[in-house]
Design a protein around this motif. Structure first.
Motif, PDB file in Angstrom:
ATOM      1  N   SER A  44       0.852  -1.196   0.000  1.00 45.14           N
ATOM      2  CA  SER A  44       0.000   0.000   0.000  1.00 45.14           C
ATOM      3  C   SER A  44       0.883   1.239   0.000  1.00 45.14           C
ATOM      4  N   ARG A  45       0.303   2.346  -0.518  1.00 48.74           N
ATOM      5  CA  ARG A  45       0.948   3.650  -0.497  1.00 48.74           C
ATOM      6  C   ARG A  45      -0.072   4.642   0.051  1.00 48.74           C
ATOM      7  N   GLY A  46       0.441   5.736   0.630  1.00 44.54           N
ATOM      8  CA  GLY A  46      -0.471   6.725   1.173  1.00 44.54           C
ATOM      9  C   GLY A  46       0.275   7.938   1.701  1.00 44.54           C
ATOM     10  N   CYS A  47      -0.480   8.795   2.378  1.00 47.28           N
ATOM     11  CA  CYS A  47       0.087  10.016   2.917  1.00 47.28           C
ATOM     12  C   CYS A  47      -0.505  10.307   4.275  1.00 47.28           C
ATOM     13  N   THR A  48       0.182  11.146   5.028  1.00 43.11           N
ATOM     14  CA  THR A  48      -0.256  11.586   6.349  1.00 43.11           C
ATOM     15  C   THR A  48      -0.380  13.085   6.313  1.00 43.11           C
ATOM     16  N   GLN A  49      -1.572  13.588   6.630  1.00 42.16           N
ATOM     17  CA  GLN A  49      -1.833  15.015   6.540  1.00 42.16           C
ATOM     18  C   GLN A  49      -1.800  15.708   7.892  1.00 42.16           C
ATOM     19  N   ARG A  50      -1.657  14.938   8.949  1.00 43.14           N
ATOM     20  CA  ARG A  50      -1.591  15.509  10.290  1.00 43.14           C
ATOM     21  C   ARG A  50      -0.287  15.054  10.948  1.00 43.14           C
ATOM     22  N   SER A  51       0.350  16.002  11.633  1.00 41.50           N
ATOM     23  CA  SER A  51       1.640  15.685  12.231  1.00 41.50           C
ATOM     24  C   SER A  51       1.531  14.693  13.387  1.00 41.50           C
TER      25      SER A  51
END
Length: 595
Positions: free
Chosen positions: A118-125
């Protein structure tokens, strides 16, 4: 080059202002300036959009791991990342997520062993700790090592490329029984387990040695105490088997404690005794115990003897060896009588067999009557004389201990809980037990009588024919007179003293009284012809003054006329007087023979 100098001055200015509380802005500007400076140094054209990529798998400081302050979030740089789940990552369709602080790509091994990407992102620190630091640098010693691997980075589309690798799954691990991957034991693990096993072995060895030393010390202490009491007679127990603590710990000859355990047969016949007993068992009152359950606590080990009235077994009770005398049901009157006598107040004495308790039990389909006493491994005086010769000191210890026990029986004690005078009525060498310190203990009170309970003339239980007095044999005794029964005990005592003196140095072979005139098991009428005719055993012919005095004492005690026989107290004083003039007999400070 002028642009490079300007940028360096600007970099210096930013470093000076980094202490003003803008770490996020400084960090972002520092990264951008590094990219621009590197581009200018390489004589490349200035770039309008920086695309730096920073992986965050390296170890981070505390400041880096902490969530940034909210007021600085507007200065954090945002990225664009690839986004896909396991089913979609192999498609050519491009899916993205924007406004991200971090990009990640992950590899997970499912329960069936299949790999999922899987791939993804984190928008909150604050998601960083739960996503990027979940299993960072897990070693092979972790339980779930090799099952999850996540890589985070910062940069536009930085999570492209190959997915992070996992350790190979072992047979029987994931995909097998559903457990974690089995990892080989590291070299340090073998040393740890070896140390644990060695420690256990060392502790066990030390414990075994401590137990061995304690048991050996106990045996030596008992042996030295006995030697101290008996003097320098080192061959006193030369005939007997080695006496170990097994005699006192209830362990059988083979080291096993398994035996026949009795089962209680309903209510005990001693209920009336228990209901009338109001003493603590200290010796001034009835020594009875809670006897309805006593038989359940005793384990029979092996039989040590049989007689007319039953069997004698060695048993284990509360880690001590006890003697269990089992009467046949037809001898209930004798068992009941002996229990009553042993329950007499103030009867306890060092030279009387110590009483533990009585009970009625069931074994199979038979009812058994138990009388439980202390166990003496050396057996009876009869067996002792058959196996060993005596010195004059040992002879005097035996004779004085017997007369001390008999004197305590014959003495009446007055008081609130006094003791009546008791006639034994069956004194013989087989009813006298040897103790390990060389003294004797009188046993078998089944025929004992008191002033209140005199025997009837119809009672055939008059004792052993060989040791009967002349008045018992010719029926001239006055059974209404209690003192006449005491005289019969003195007559039997004289025959026992004769047996002891016969085995005293210079010793002769053991023989029972009247061995040359009677059969091994004579009938009362045969004994009457010999004894009432005036025949007596021949006293020892030793010229030593002690032996001569004992011969005169025996003649007075077995006299044909009961009134001539000496009382027990007079016999004791005579023996002490003889011992005082014999240098081979050791007396203590109380003018008693030292045992």
């Amino acid at each position: 080059m002028a642009d490079a100098v300007i940028l360096r001055y600007l970099f210096t200015f930013l470093l000076i202002n980094s202490s003003s509380g803008l770490p996020g802005l400084v960090e972002d500007l520092h990264l951008n300036l590094n990219v621009n400076v590197d581009s200018l140094d390489d004589d490349s054209s200035p770039i309008t959009e920086s695309t730096e990529v920073q992986h965050v798998d390296e170890p981070m400081s505390i400041d880096q791991m902490m969530v940034q302050q909210p007021r600085m979030r507007k200065f954090r740089k945002r990225y664009k990342c690839h986004q896909c789940e396991h089913e979609d990552c192999d498609d050519d369709e491009e899916r993205t997520c924007s406004n991200a602080l971090y990009c990640f790509k992950a590899t997970v091994r499912a329960a069936d062993g299949a790999l999922q990407h899987s791939r993804g992102c984190t928008q909150r620190s604050d998601h960083y700790q739960f996503t990027c630091r979940t299993n960072h640098n897990q070693g092979p010693h972790k339980r779930h090592a090799g099952q999850l691997h996540i890589t985070c980075c910062r940069g536009d589309m930085c999570n492209n490329g190959s997915f992070p690798a996992l350790a190979a799954a072992s047979v029987g691990g994931v995909g097998g029984a559903g457990g974690a991957a089995a990892q080989p034991l590291p070299p340090g693990g073998w040393g740890l387990w070896g140390g644990v096993v060695a420690s256990v072995l060392v502790v066990a060895a030390i414990g075994s040695m401590a137990i061995f030393v304690l048991r050996r010390t106990h045996r030596l202490r008992v042996s030295r105490s006995t030697q101290h009491k008996l003097g320098n007679e080192s061959n006193y127990f030369s005939y007997s088997p080695q006496i170990t603590s097994a005699f006192y710990e209830g362990v059988g000859a083979e080291g096993s404690v398994s035996g026949v355990r009795a089962v209680a047969a309903g209510d005990s016949t001693l209920r009336e005794y228990l209901e009338t007993s109001q003493t603590s068992g200290s010796g001034s009152g009835l020594p009875l115990m809670v006897q309805r359950t006593l038989a359940k606590q005793v384990t029979l080990l092996h039989c040590v003897g049989k007689g007319r009235y039953g069997e004698v077994w060695r048993g284990a009770w509360c880690a001590d060896s006890v003697a269990v005398r089992i009467y046949f049901s037809r001898d209930e009157a004798r068992w009941r009588r002996e229990t009553e006598v042993y329950s007499t107040a103030l009867l306890r004495h060092d030279n009387l067999l110590a009483y533990v308790g009585s009970d009625m039990t069931s074994r199979g389909s038979c009812t058994q009557l138990w009388l439980i006493t202390h166990f003496h491994p050396l057996g009876s005086l009869y067996e002792h004389l058959n196996r060993n010769t005596l010195t004059r000191h040992q002879m005097m210890v035996i004779c004085l201990s017997i007369i001390n026990g008999l004197l305590h029986l014959h003495t009446e004690i007055y008081g609130t809980q006094g003791k009546p005078a008791i006639a034994h009525r069956d004194i013989k060498s087989k009813n006298i037990l040897m103790k390990v310190n060389g003294e004797c203990a009188i046993a078998d009170l089944g025929l004992a009588a008191t002033r209140r309970k005199l025997p009837s003339r119809d009672d055939p239980r008059q004792g052993t024919p060989r040791y009967m007095s002349p008045e018992l044999l010719d029926d001239s005794i006055d059974l209404e007179c209690f003192e006449s029964l005491l005289k019969c005990d003195v007559y039997a005592l004289a025959l026992v003293v004769w047996e002891v003196t016969r085995r005293t140095e210079p010793a002769r072979d053991y023989r029972p009284p009247y061995y040359d005139l009677l059969a091994p098991d004579p009938r009362p009428h045969h004994v009457r012809k010999v004894v009432c005719g005036g025949a007596r055993p021949h006293p020892p012919h030793s010229p030593h003054p002690t032996m001569v005095g004992l011969a005169n004492l025996m003649r007075e005690c077995w006299h044909q006329n009961p009134s001539v026989r000496l009382p027990a107290l007079r016999i004791k004083k005579t023996l002490l007087k003889l011992a005082a003039y014999d240098n081979s007999i050791h007396l203590d400070d109380d003018n008693e023979v030292s045992v």
